[in-house]
Write a protein that holds these residues in place. Sequence first.
Motif, PDB file in Angstrom:
ATOM      1  N   ILE A 170      -5.177  50.046   1.885  1.00 31.94           N
ATOM      2  CA  ILE A 170      -3.787  49.634   1.699  1.00 31.94           C
ATOM      3  C   ILE A 170      -3.762  48.729   0.472  1.00 31.94           C
ATOM      4  O   ILE A 170      -4.498  47.736   0.418  1.00 31.94           O
ATOM      5  N   LYS A 171      -2.963  49.036  -0.518  1.00 34.72           N
ATOM      6  CA  LYS A 171      -2.893  48.206  -1.731  1.00 34.72           C
ATOM      7  C   LYS A 171      -1.555  47.503  -1.800  1.00 34.72           C
ATOM      8  O   LYS A 171      -0.497  48.131  -1.703  1.00 34.72           O
ATOM      9  N   VAL A 172      -1.609  46.173  -1.955  1.00 29.33           N
ATOM     10  CA  VAL A 172      -0.371  45.394  -2.028  1.00 29.33           C
ATOM     11  C   VAL A 172       0.207  45.431  -3.436  1.00 29.33           C
ATOM     12  O   VAL A 172      -0.524  45.481  -4.431  1.00 29.33           O
ATOM     13  N   PHE A 173       1.517  45.417  -3.501  1.00 28.12           N
ATOM     14  CA  PHE A 173       2.253  45.211  -4.741  1.00 28.12           C
ATOM     15  C   PHE A 173       3.249  44.089  -4.467  1.00 28.12           C
ATOM     16  O   PHE A 173       4.099  44.214  -3.575  1.00 28.12           O
ATOM     17  N   ASP A 190       0.731  51.315 -11.660  1.00 31.25           N
ATOM     18  CA  ASP A 190      -0.438  51.515 -10.801  1.00 31.25           C
ATOM     19  C   ASP A 190      -0.089  52.005  -9.399  1.00 31.25           C
ATOM     20  O   ASP A 190      -0.963  52.472  -8.673  1.00 31.25           O
ATOM     21  N   MET A 191       1.168  51.903  -9.014  1.00 30.78           N
ATOM     22  CA  MET A 191       1.526  52.110  -7.615  1.00 30.78           C
ATOM     23  C   MET A 191       1.202  53.505  -7.106  1.00 30.78           C
ATOM     24  O   MET A 191       0.719  53.689  -5.989  1.00 30.78           O
ATOM     25  N   LEU A 192       1.457  54.519  -7.904  1.00 33.87           N
ATOM     26  CA  LEU A 192       1.339  55.899  -7.438  1.00 33.87           C
ATOM     27  C   LEU A 192       0.105  56.609  -7.984  1.00 33.87           C
ATOM     28  O   LEU A 192       0.056  57.834  -8.018  1.00 33.87           O
ATOM     29  N   LEU A 199      -2.295  53.848   1.178  1.00 35.76           N
ATOM     30  CA  LEU A 199      -1.009  53.279   1.582  1.00 35.76           C
ATOM     31  C   LEU A 199      -0.586  52.184   0.617  1.00 35.76           C
ATOM     32  O   LEU A 199      -1.427  51.453   0.068  1.00 35.76           O
ATOM     33  N   ILE A 200       0.715  52.056   0.446  1.00 34.17           N
ATOM     34  CA  ILE A 200       1.328  51.043  -0.415  1.00 34.17           C
ATOM     35  C   ILE A 200       1.963  49.975   0.469  1.00 34.17           C
ATOM     36  O   ILE A 200       2.615  50.278   1.468  1.00 34.17           O
ATOM     37  N   ILE A 232       8.634  58.070  -0.931  1.00 30.86           N
ATOM     38  CA  ILE A 232       7.297  57.484  -0.852  1.00 30.86           C
ATOM     39  C   ILE A 232       7.191  56.626   0.410  1.00 30.86           C
ATOM     40  O   ILE A 232       7.951  55.672   0.575  1.00 30.86           O
ATOM     41  N   PRO A 233       6.278  56.927   1.322  1.00 32.82           N
ATOM     42  CA  PRO A 233       6.086  56.064   2.481  1.00 32.82           C
ATOM     43  C   PRO A 233       5.368  54.775   2.070  1.00 32.82           C
ATOM     44  O   PRO A 233       4.483  54.796   1.207  1.00 32.82           O
ATOM     45  N   PHE A 234       5.742  53.669   2.692  1.00 29.73           N
ATOM     46  CA  PHE A 234       5.129  52.384   2.346  1.00 29.73           C
ATOM     47  C   PHE A 234       5.311  51.412   3.503  1.00 29.73           C
ATOM     48  O   PHE A 234       6.164  51.583   4.374  1.00 29.73           O
ATOM     49  N   LEU A 235       4.479  50.384   3.497  1.00 34.87           N
ATOM     50  CA  LEU A 235       4.612  49.270   4.422  1.00 34.87           C
ATOM     51  C   LEU A 235       5.413  48.165   3.736  1.00 34.87           C
ATOM     52  O   LEU A 235       5.330  47.986   2.517  1.00 34.87           O
TER      53      LEU A 235
END
Length: 293
Positions: A170-173, A190-192, A199-200, A232-235
């Motif tokens: 899981i990578k935080v932004f 970098d997000m995609l 996971l984002i 885009i699915p994300f947390l």
Amino acid sequence: MHDSNNNSDTNSEQEKEGHRPQPVVAKVCGVGTVEAAKAAVLADADIIGMIFAPSPRLIDMETAKAIAQTVESKKKATDASSTVVEASEQTPLALPVDADDLDAAEYFTECANRVLQRRRAAGRPLLAGVFQNQTAEHIAQVAREVPLDLVQLHGTEAPEMARLIPVPVIKVFHVDGSFSVDASAGAGGDMLKRRCHSLILLDTKVAGTAQQGGRGVSFDWNIARKLADRGIPFLMAGGLTPENVVHAVDVGRPWGVDVSSGIETSRAKDPAKIRAFVENAKRPAATPPCFQE
């Protein structure tokens, strides 16, 4: 806010067609005791997060291993054909092999679906370790020893670092006043990036401190909605509570929600708040649009 009657009609139509929307994934983070982990399991949390970076919620290895053993012992019965993949056997190569043939929405939806499949196969919440600007070697060692199902990179790590970690990442932004979904998710962002994180996570960037996360500070959920509108699915994290999570999901439309301080009383995890948060996050009215398998 969306009209609840319209949501009900939409959900009913999807169920008639055999496409029940996936409930919001609930991640309970900053868990530091076996008792808090048990409360998260009983509440039907999907992911339990433990902090291995400098933080008031920093966990030691002995406690982390005890939590892993406890969570494993609480797992529900699964189909006999299901296979639980040990952490030592998990690799980033579990990401879609046809990544180059998928657009960003398809790719990250497939990654998210694979995480859900792992959660179902395990019959228990997945265990995530949260790290911030630590070495890949250290992270990999912790992931194997606990063991962890997921790793969360919560600092300024390059996305490519995920390729050195033996479990999905899981990578935080971090979201602040200068954050732009268009820039972060664009060609130069970098997000995609493919074949890196699975996971984002969008979380609030708090000024004036190196420690990020667990601060109870929210950001404008309409920013998150722009990512959801791309499919885009994300947390989503930052200032979430049992009281505001339904509205947060309705506005931001995340695949999952992540909470830490919002389920604490006197800086300790509160079982009643954990249960209320997970229940509210998974309410039908809080169902995100069609991130389905």
